[in-house]
Design an enzyme around this catalytic site. Structure first.
Site, PDB file in Angstrom:
ATOM      1  N   LYS A  47       0.956  -1.099   0.027  1.00 38.22           N
ATOM      2  CA  LYS A  47       0.003   0.052   0.118  1.00 38.22           C
ATOM      3  C   LYS A  47       1.066   1.226   0.031  1.00 38.22           C
ATOM      4  CE  LYS A  47      -3.540   2.263   2.583  1.00 38.22           C
ATOM      5  NZ  LYS A  47      -4.548   2.135   3.766  1.00 38.22           N
ATOM      6  N   LYS A  99      -2.373  -1.466  -4.013  1.00 42.16           N
ATOM      7  CA  LYS A  99      -3.159  -0.411  -3.741  1.00 42.16           C
ATOM      8  C   LYS A  99      -2.479   0.973  -4.032  1.00 42.16           C
ATOM      9  CE  LYS A  99      -5.788   2.044  -0.511  1.00 42.16           C
ATOM     10  NZ  LYS A  99      -6.155   2.015   1.054  1.00 42.16           N
TER      11      LYS A  99
HETATM   12  C1  PBG Z   1      -7.806   2.890   5.784  1.00 47.07           C
HETATM   13  C2  PBG Z   1      -7.847   2.888   4.204  1.00 47.07           C
HETATM   14  C3  PBG Z   1      -7.721   3.775   3.230  1.00 47.07           C
HETATM   15  C4  PBG Z   1      -8.144   3.355   2.044  1.00 47.07           C
HETATM   16  C5  PBG Z   1      -8.549   2.003   2.362  1.00 47.07           C
HETATM   17  N1  PBG Z   1      -8.376   1.778   3.653  1.00 47.07           N
HETATM   18  C6  PBG Z   1      -7.241   5.299   3.468  1.00 47.07           C
HETATM   19  C7  PBG Z   1      -5.799   5.649   3.627  1.00 47.07           C
HETATM   20  O1  PBG Z   1      -5.015   4.840   3.999  1.00 47.07           O
HETATM   21  O2  PBG Z   1      -5.639   6.737   3.837  1.00 47.07           O
HETATM   22  C8  PBG Z   1      -8.198   4.130   0.582  1.00 47.07           C
HETATM   23  C9  PBG Z   1      -9.389   3.500  -0.379  1.00 47.07           C
HETATM   24  C10 PBG Z   1      -9.459   4.532  -1.399  1.00 47.07           C
HETATM   25  O3  PBG Z   1      -9.077   5.670  -1.485  1.00 47.07           O
HETATM   26  O4  PBG Z   1     -10.576   4.268  -1.989  1.00 47.07           O
HETATM   27  N2  PBG Z   1      -6.264   3.045   6.073  1.00 47.07           N
HETATM   28 ZN    ZN Z   2      -5.859   3.727   8.186  1.00 46.18          ZN
END
Ligand code: PBG
Ligand code: ZN
Length: 327
Positions: free
Chosen positions: A197, A250
């Protein structure tokens, strides 16, 4: 090996729709799509997210409406995000038995017994500072956060989640969650790790939807640095060693190379998340008539499949599945 022009003409296989359909290399089906759902407190609520036209926050009593539309279209799984009743420094609403995600799990299990229920496991929606873990000396503290994530995951499993998906990027969280699930008798609950991520600008609209914007600083101290590709494999390997059953990359569209390398380097299902910013960009250009929106949506999804994703989390899941069904 295979000759050359004029005996060879690649265009021959493109001449008709029926021929193109037969030689198509990549296929996408509705079962491969996962619909994210945002659940909010209250009753009778369906509130559109300003930066994500077409995406709504649902109260527990109405969330099955949207999940039911997904089911009808052939989508077989949803991933739940909760906006809690209250926030505090440690995000204690995340593991309440009557928490927002826990209630939504019960409701969806009742309304759609066959649907695969995945939950996002993180602290940022539940903490008053908006970070994905607890703060010690102004920084997100890794090890004390693990126990909280494990509590949240066990609570989701107890409430009926089939799969828990930790998205916090703390080191060691997959192992901590696996041990806690097993100790609580949930050895059958699977872990879909957000293994890879990145600290992306493309999460902006999500933070409106989930009310999870950090109140200070940013997430670069725990999420991955976008220029790093090799590091993705290291994250993936660590999570698999700790017991992840599936791994996620992601965002998706700007990281197709990473999806391809992760797919090639492991033997578990690989998921990719087409995130809120990817959704918002396509919707915004579509609304202005600058692109053929449906066509670009379908192209973006098949590209993620072609890169190697087995599963795609996407806010377009319902409409894309409907088009796939219609042929
Ligand atoms: C929580 C989380 C996030 C997303 C999924 N789980 C936000 C982040 O990490 O700031 C992002 C999903 C999206 O942008 O559609 N940690
Ligand atoms: Zn988070």
């Amino acid at each position: 090996m295979s000759g050359s022009f004029p005996s060879v003409r690649p265009r021959r296989l493109r001449t008709t729709a029926r021929l193109r359909a037969v030689v198509r290399e990549t296929r996408l089906s509705p079962e491969q799509l996962v619909l994210p759902l945002f659940v909010v407190p209250g009753r009778g609520k369906s509130v559109e997210v300003g930066s994500m036209p077409g995406v709504r926050q649902w109260s527990v009593d109405r969330v099955a409406e949207e999940a039911g539309r997904a089911w009808e279209a052939g989508v077989r799984s949803v991933i739940l995000f909760g906006i809690p009743e209250g926030k505090d420094a440690v995000g204690s609403h995340a593991w309440r038995e009557d928490g927002i995600v826990q209630q939504a799990l019960a409701e969806l299990r009742r309304a759609l017994p066959e649907m695969l229920l995945v939950t996002d496991v993180c602290m940022c929606e539940y903490t008053d500072h908006g970070h994905c873990g607890v703060i010690v000396d102004g920084d997100v503290a890794n090890d004390p956060t693990l126990e909280l994530l494990a509590r949240e995951a066990v609570s989701h499993a107890r409430a009926g989640a089939d799969v828990v998906a930790p998205s916090d990027m703390m080191d060691g969280r997959v192992g901590a969650i696996r041990r806690a699930l097993d100790a609580a008798g949930h050895e059958g609950t699977a872990i879909l790790s957000y293994a890879v991520k990145y600290a992306s600008g493309l999460y902006g609209p999500f933070r409106d939807a989930a009310d999870s914007t950090p109140q200070f600083g940013d997430r670069r101290g725990y999420q991955m640095d976008p220029p790093n590709g090799r590091e993705a494999l290291r994250e993936m390997e660590l999570d698999l060693a700790e017991g992840a059953d599936m791994v996620m990359v992601k965002p998706a569209g700007a990281y197709l190379d990473v999806i391809a390398s992760v797919r090639a380097a492991c033997h578990v299902p690989v998921a990719a998340y087409q995130v809120s910013g990817e959704y918002a960009m396509i919707r915004a250009a579509g609304a202005r008539g600058w692109i053929d929106e449906a066509r670009v949506v379908d192209e973006s999804l098949v590209a993620i499949r072609r890169a190697g994703a087995d599963l795609i989390l996407t806010y377009f899941a319902i409409e894309a599945a409907r088009r796939l069904r219609a042929g």
